[in-house]
Design a protein around this motif. Structure first.
Motif, PDB file in Angstrom:
ATOM      1  N   ASP A 164      -6.161   0.178  -9.309  1.00  0.00           N
ATOM      2  CA  ASP A 164      -5.553  -0.925  -8.575  1.00  0.00           C
ATOM      3  C   ASP A 164      -6.264  -2.216  -8.953  1.00  0.00           C
ATOM      4  OD1 ASP A 164      -4.768  -2.838  -6.644  1.00  0.00           O
ATOM      5  OD2 ASP A 164      -4.268  -1.250  -5.226  1.00  0.00           O
TER       6      ASP A 164
ATOM      7  N   SER B  27       1.816   2.038  -3.519  1.00  0.00           N
ATOM      8  CA  SER B  27       0.668   2.554  -4.265  1.00  0.00           C
ATOM      9  C   SER B  27       0.402   4.014  -3.908  1.00  0.00           C
ATOM     10  CB  SER B  27      -0.578   1.702  -3.973  1.00  0.00           C
ATOM     11  OG  SER B  27      -0.423   0.386  -4.487  1.00  0.00           O
TER      12      SER B  27
ATOM     13  N   ALA C 182      -7.366  -4.397  -5.683  1.00  0.00           N
ATOM     14  CA  ALA C 182      -8.185  -3.793  -4.622  1.00  0.00           C
ATOM     15  C   ALA C 182      -9.635  -4.263  -4.586  1.00  0.00           C
ATOM     16  CB  ALA C 182      -8.123  -2.271  -4.722  1.00  0.00           C
TER      17      ALA C 182
ATOM     18  N   GLU D 177       0.818  -1.213   0.000  1.00  0.00           N
ATOM     19  CA  GLU D 177       0.000   0.000   0.000  1.00  0.00           C
ATOM     20  C   GLU D 177       0.855   1.268   0.000  1.00  0.00           C
ATOM     21  OE1 GLU D 177      -2.764  -0.205   3.205  1.00  0.00           O
ATOM     22  OE2 GLU D 177      -3.844  -1.912   2.359  1.00  0.00           O
TER      23      GLU D 177
END
Length: 273
Positions: free
Chosen positions: A90, A78, A93, A75
């Motif tokens: 994503d 990202s 996700a 994370e």
């Protein structure tokens, strides 16, 4: 400024998953132009910042907000990528939360795991299949007893790249046999192929497209003449019909589609990983 929207496939691994999914999505927007690039192995904050800078620069250069198809599982990485100002997509996700709820356990993110060597037996199967495809390319070897399938068609119909794809992605031992002028003089399969008829799948192609492909390989040769292409394709199609061989046109089909059709038709089921 450019009218091509910059798109980046970013991953902490090879980027193959991001590119495959991203490409499938972009093909739904045929009215748009895209400038795509893959940024693999973004597995540290420094690499993420470098990627973010590249993405940000592309938006400034084109005047269009970049799109990022992201398969980084960390994370923090990202979040750094999102600082580029791009539209972040994503891939994982939407699926993580439903899976965690269904399985009753939390995910354990592993950077670069998607295309890692998880199973050495499967990996070696793919490598052996690739070696098989290379040694049985264009009829170089005609011992097909160990072949999972044999692709048959005229020269430049797409047999070799399909065999390579089947080997690398599915571990399938795929051989290919190009129909020669002598083979095309009859409406039957060559004698050397008849014992393996149950393994055979035919590939055909539009003669005009075949002419273009052959012109690039051997310009202005008899091999590339449109009349030659037409006669060879027609003769091959007669063989396929006479022998009741399943056949697919490669004119507008991707290698992925061709491979899936071949495997489905011949009843071969192999996991990719």
């Amino acid at each position: 400024m450019s009218d091509a929207r910059p798109v980046f496939y970013v991953s902490d691994g090879t980027g193959i998953t991001a590119e495959t999914i991203g490409h499938s999505l972009l093909t739904q927007f045929t009215q748009q132009r895209f400038e795509t690039d893959r940024i693999p192995f973004v597995d540290t904050p420094d690499r993420a910042r470098e990627a973010a800078a590249i993405i940000r620069e592309s938006s400034q250069r084109t005047g269009l907000r970049a799109i990022v198809v992201n398969t980084c599982v960390d994370e923090e990485l990202s979040r750094i990528l999102a600082e580029s100002g791009a539209l972040m997509m994503d891939v994982f996700a939407p699926f993580i939360a439903p899976l965690e709820e269904e399985l009753g356990s939390q995910r354990q993110p592993r950077v670069g795991q998607a295309h890692g060597i998880v199973d050495f037996d499967t990996y070696h199967q793919r490598i052996n299949a690739m070696n098989y495809a290379l040694t049985h390319d264009d009829g170089m070897r005609v011992d097909y007893s160990d072949a999972d399938l044999i692709l048959v068609g005229v020269s430049r119909a797409g047999k070799t790249p399909t065999c390579v794809y089947l080997a690398l992605h599915h571990g399938v031992r795929a051989a290919n046999y190009p129909l020669t002028e002598e083979d095309l003089e009859t409406d039957r399969l060559p004698a050397k192929l008849r014992p393996h008829k149950h393994k055979i799948f035919g590939l055909t192609i539009d003669p005009d497209r075949l002419h273009q492909i052959r012109q690039e390989r051997r310009p202005n040769s008899r091999y590339a003449e449109l009349s030659t292409c037409k006669s060879e394709v027609a003769a091959a199609d007669v063989i396929f019909r006479t022998e009741n061989i399943p056949v697919l046109s490669t004119t507008h089909a991707s290698i992925e589609e061709i491979s899936s059709r071949v495997l489905e038709t011949l009843g071969i089921n192999r996991e990719m990983y």
